[in-house]
Motif scaffolding. Structure first.
Motif, PDB file in Angstrom:
ATOM      1  N   UNK A  22      -0.564  10.237   4.563  1.00  8.93           N
ATOM      2  CA  UNK A  22       0.424   9.860   3.527  1.00  8.93           C
ATOM      3  C   UNK A  22       1.803  10.444   3.861  1.00  8.93           C
ATOM      4  N   UNK A  23       1.800  11.587   4.588  1.00  9.96           N
ATOM      5  CA  UNK A  23       3.069  12.262   4.920  1.00  9.96           C
ATOM      6  C   UNK A  23       3.889  11.475   5.933  1.00  9.96           C
ATOM      7  N   UNK A  24       3.245  10.526   6.626  1.00 10.07           N
ATOM      8  CA  UNK A  24       3.986   9.727   7.614  1.00 10.07           C
ATOM      9  C   UNK A  24       4.759   8.594   6.933  1.00 10.07           C
ATOM     10  N   UNK A  25       4.551   8.402   5.612  1.00 11.24           N
ATOM     11  CA  UNK A  25       5.184   7.278   4.909  1.00 11.24           C
ATOM     12  C   UNK A  25       6.538   7.712   4.324  1.00 11.24           C
ATOM     13  N   UNK A  42       0.854  -1.197   0.000  1.00 12.53           N
ATOM     14  CA  UNK A  42       0.000   0.000   0.000  1.00 12.53           C
ATOM     15  C   UNK A  42       0.889   1.246   0.000  1.00 12.53           C
ATOM     16  N   UNK A  43       1.953   1.212   0.822  1.00 11.39           N
ATOM     17  CA  UNK A  43       2.858   2.369   0.900  1.00 11.39           C
ATOM     18  C   UNK A  43       3.515   2.622  -0.467  1.00 11.39           C
ATOM     19  N   UNK A  44       3.934   1.533  -1.121  1.00 17.81           N
ATOM     20  CA  UNK A  44       4.582   1.682  -2.438  1.00 17.81           C
ATOM     21  C   UNK A  44       3.594   2.280  -3.444  1.00 17.81           C
ATOM     22  N   UNK A  45       2.323   1.881  -3.341  1.00 20.12           N
ATOM     23  CA  UNK A  45       1.316   2.392  -4.291  1.00 20.12           C
ATOM     24  C   UNK A  45       1.099   3.890  -4.072  1.00 20.12           C
ATOM     25  N   UNK A  46       1.077   4.326  -2.813  1.00 22.85           N
ATOM     26  CA  UNK A  46       0.878   5.765  -2.533  1.00 22.85           C
ATOM     27  C   UNK A  46       2.126   6.549  -2.963  1.00 22.85           C
ATOM     28  N   UNK A  47       3.311   5.971  -2.743  1.00 15.74           N
ATOM     29  CA  UNK A  47       4.547   6.644  -3.170  1.00 15.74           C
ATOM     30  C   UNK A  47       4.565   6.802  -4.683  1.00 15.74           C
TER      31      UNK A  47
END
Ligand SMILES: Nc1ncnc2c1ncn2[C@@H]1O[C@H](COP(=O)(O)OP(=O)(O)O)[C@@H](O)[C@H]1O
Ligand SMILES: Nc1ccn([C@@H]2O[C@H](COP(=O)(O)OP(=O)(O)O)[C@@H](O)[C@H]2O)c(=O)n1
Length: 234
Positions: A111-114, A64-69
């Motif tokens: 999202x900023x915490x990722x 999920x993190x990679x998708x948001x990045x």
């Protein structure tokens, strides 16, 4: 050989509603310098990720993190200057007002915490450093993005005052808002921003602290301008 002169940088970090955006926009206009609204990039990433139906929040996994990045790295966004301010166009849609809502503020803070999202947006922010100078508004401008900045300000105000300001700002734009809910949202966002592992909200060691609780916008601008003069940037 041409001498490479790097553009001077003023950073203004601090919590939501402290007055960063207002002060930075005024000073950028007065100085005729570039303005970096870094929060807008996180807000747009939050909104774009939600629109794509991506998972956000505490239950996110690595994928999920990679998708948001990936969303952050490939934002289809345009900033269009108009006489009334900068219009934000996301995938062809005018989202100027929508990205200012507290709902999108909360998505931004998630999202900023990722770490991968922050990394994806880093160079895009540094590219704003062009002559004659840049004034940058955010949470980690003086600590991470521009640690070499000549003037660093950490702007604060009490949570109640910041909630009141945000309430006035949103209701004047025609949005429905509840003051207690806003103050609660702002506190939750401050806590998430201050406690995250990467680039938390905190003053740089060499930042000047300004508490704007009982100051007018003009007084804050004057104080920052004095720091700019003291640093002989103008
Ligand atoms: N010193 C101040 N006194 C009163 N209102 C302020 C002051 N600074 C900013 N405001 C108002 O508070 C609201 C939030 O300011 P903004 O610049 O968006 O804060 P931030 O960028 O830190 O979140 C705006 O409506 C702005 O006009
Ligand atoms: N440099 C920055 C700017 C914003 N942000 C995040 O983006 C959110 C929205 O930032 P913003 O500056 O637009 O928010 P306000 O201060 O205007 O409420 C913040 O709550 C942070 O979580 C960040 O992490 N780093």
């Amino acid at each position: 050989m041409a001498i490479q002169q790097s553009a001077p940088v003023i950073t203004v970090d601090g919590p939501s509603g402290a007055g960063k955006g207002t002060v930075c926009a005024r000073l950028a206009q007065e100085l005729n310098w570039q303005l970096l609204d870094s929060g807008a990039l996180y807000r747009i990433t939050g909104l774009a990720s939600e629109r794509k139906g991506l998972a956000l929040g505490d239950s996110m996994n690595e994928q999920d993190e990679a998708a948001v990045a990936d969303v952050a790295a490939n934002l289809d966004v345009r900033f269009e200057p108009t006489p009334l301010g900068v219009k934000v166009i996301l995938e062809g849609d005018d989202v100027t007002d929508q990205i200012r809502t507290e709902e999108v503020g909360s998505l931004a803070s998630q999202v900023a915490a990722l770490p991968a999202v922050r990394e994806a947006l880093l160079q895009r922010q540094r590219d704003f450093q062009t002559l004659p100078g840049v004034i940058a508004d955010g949470r980690d401008m003086g600590t991470v993005v521009f640690p070499q900045a000549q003037v660093k300000v950490f702007l604060t105000a009490s949570a109640e005052e910041r909630g009141q300001r945000r309430y006035k700002q949103l209701t004047e734009k025609g949005f429905n808002a509840s003051l207690p809910a806003l103050i609660e949202d702002i506190r939750a966002r401050d806590e998430r921003d201050s406690n995250r592992a990467v680039a938390p909200l905190k003053p740089a060691d060499d930042a000047t602290m300004i508490d704007s609780t009982s100051m007018t916008i003009e007084e804050v601008c004057q104080q920052v301008m004095q720091l700019v003069k003291n640093a002989q940037l103008i």
